[in-house]
Design a protein around this motif. Sequence first.
Motif, short mmCIF file in Angstrom:
data_model
loop_
_atom_site.label_atom_id
_atom_site.label_comp_id
_atom_site.label_asym_id
_atom_site.label_seq_id
_atom_site.Cartn_x
_atom_site.Cartn_y
_atom_site.Cartn_z
N ALA A 307 0.81 -1.06 0.06
CA ALA A 307 -0.10 0.07 -0.24
C ALA A 307 0.92 1.23 -0.03
CB ALA A 307 -1.01 0.18 1.19
N VAL A 308 1.85 1.22 0.90
CA VAL A 308 2.63 2.38 0.80
C VAL A 308 3.43 2.80 -0.47
CG1 VAL A 308 5.16 3.19 1.91
CG2 VAL A 308 3.14 2.03 3.46
N CYS A 309 4.03 1.60 -0.96
CA CYS A 309 4.82 1.70 -2.33
C CYS A 309 3.91 2.17 -3.56
CB CYS A 309 5.30 0.39 -2.95
SG CYS A 309 6.50 -0.17 -1.92
N SER A 310 2.53 1.75 -3.46
CA SER A 310 1.53 2.06 -4.38
C SER A 310 1.12 3.39 -4.29
CB SER A 310 0.20 1.27 -4.41
OG SER A 310 0.63 -0.21 -4.87
N ALA A 311 0.88 3.81 -3.08
CA ALA A 311 0.60 5.44 -2.73
C ALA A 311 1.64 6.25 -3.23
CB ALA A 311 0.44 5.65 -1.22
N ILE A 312 3.06 5.96 -3.11
CA ILE A 312 4.13 6.73 -3.53
C ILE A 312 4.05 6.86 -4.95
CG2 ILE A 312 6.61 6.84 -3.38
CD1 ILE A 312 6.94 5.44 -0.85
N GLY A 313 4.05 5.77 -5.72
CA GLY A 313 3.99 5.59 -7.17
C GLY A 313 2.98 6.43 -7.68
N PHE A 314 1.57 6.34 -7.11
CA PHE A 314 0.50 7.18 -7.45
C PHE A 314 0.84 8.68 -7.50
CE2 PHE A 314 -3.62 9.28 -6.87
CZ PHE A 314 -4.09 9.05 -7.90
N THR A 315 1.31 8.95 -6.21
CA THR A 315 1.66 10.59 -5.97
C THR A 315 2.70 10.86 -7.04
OG1 THR A 315 1.19 10.22 -3.76
CG2 THR A 315 2.57 12.14 -4.37
N ILE A 316 3.50 10.13 -7.49
CA ILE A 316 4.70 10.42 -8.42
C ILE A 316 3.95 10.71 -9.89
CG2 ILE A 316 6.58 9.74 -9.58
CD1 ILE A 316 7.71 8.25 -7.02
N TYR A 317 3.20 9.78 -10.07
CA TYR A 317 2.40 9.79 -11.51
C TYR A 317 1.77 11.08 -11.41
CZ TYR A 317 -0.46 8.61 -15.27
OH TYR A 317 -1.11 8.69 -16.58
N GLN A 318 0.79 11.43 -10.17
CA GLN A 318 0.09 12.56 -10.29
C GLN A 318 0.95 13.75 -10.61
OE1 GLN A 318 -2.51 12.65 -6.83
NE2 GLN A 318 -4.20 12.95 -8.20
N GLN A 319 2.04 13.87 -9.86
CA GLN A 319 3.05 15.08 -10.13
C GLN A 319 3.73 15.28 -11.47
OE1 GLN A 319 3.36 17.45 -7.92
NE2 GLN A 319 2.06 16.48 -6.64
N SER A 320 3.75 13.97 -12.25
CA SER A 320 4.47 14.14 -13.54
C SER A 320 3.61 14.34 -14.66
CB SER A 320 4.93 12.52 -13.85
OG SER A 320 3.94 11.78 -14.16
#
Length: 322
Positions: A307-320
């Motif tokens: 869950a932590v890894c997916s949340a970090i990945g989703f946040t990075i995607y949103q910022q990109s």
Amino acid sequence: MGRILIAGTASLLLCIFLSPRFIAFIREREFGQHIREEGPEGHHSKAGTPTMGGIIIFAAVSIPFLILTNYDWLAIGVFGTAIACALIGFVDDYTKVIHKRSLGVRGRTKLILTIVISIGLWLIATRGAGLQPTLRLRVVDAQIDLGIFYPVFIYLVVAGTTSGVNLTDGLDGLAAGCAAIVLLAFIGITYITTGQQELSLLAACLVGACVGFLWFNSFPANIFMGDTGSLGLGGAIAGLAVMTKTEILLVILGGIFVIETLSVAIQVFAFQTFRRRVFLMAPIHHHFELRGWSETKIILRFWIIAAVCSAIGFTIYQQSIR
């Protein structure tokens, strides 16, 4: 959004209602799991547990998806990749139960079939969906044109992801729960940020089926997903990564699968090079089993990491994409 919610709920309910009959069917034919002798001693009591639960997962995914989708190339490419990988897993599972052994299809055969699936995904992505053969580096907002090497890269994504999910499928509910978490992140990526509704629909069906399967796969498991499920889910995640240009970001989104895979690679390298083991047993979830952790504690903590890894990945995607 209503169509996506309906699809995910339908997959969940189908999985819940179909599973008891399927489990009874598998038990009648004695299609049970064969446990490796070198595996943890506590797993030997799981021998004979019905397997090939991936059939139910993808039946529950296919029915609502095929009824509700608008059949765009992006979703069809991911769906076809998932089903093709699940079929490889089914042949592998069937070979194991028929010959009553823990080894199935030969590695060379799997390699060839995975190459064929990757070529199919590449053709659909580039010629059907019109994606460019580029690699997006979301963290630094850059991209690389891979040109003729793009199909090779897609093969590495498909092979790596299917292997990662397959290695994670070693404890009751571990792979299904982790896959559901990663796929939930893809619902956010495809619907909230880019509006790719058909991919969202498919991801919702996959999440619903995984959660429904967990009803019977949670500890102590009444059924295992087998390679049918783990390879199929791995193929679905790989396909979603290719179609959303998140192949590199998948290293973070699917971090739990990367950890499991790296633990095996490190163990093999250390033993072949130094004749020493880094972990008590690989993949790493078995290491914690031998350290005395309960199975439920390992599963829940690995879900948290996923869950932590997916949340970090989703946040990075949103910022990109801003």
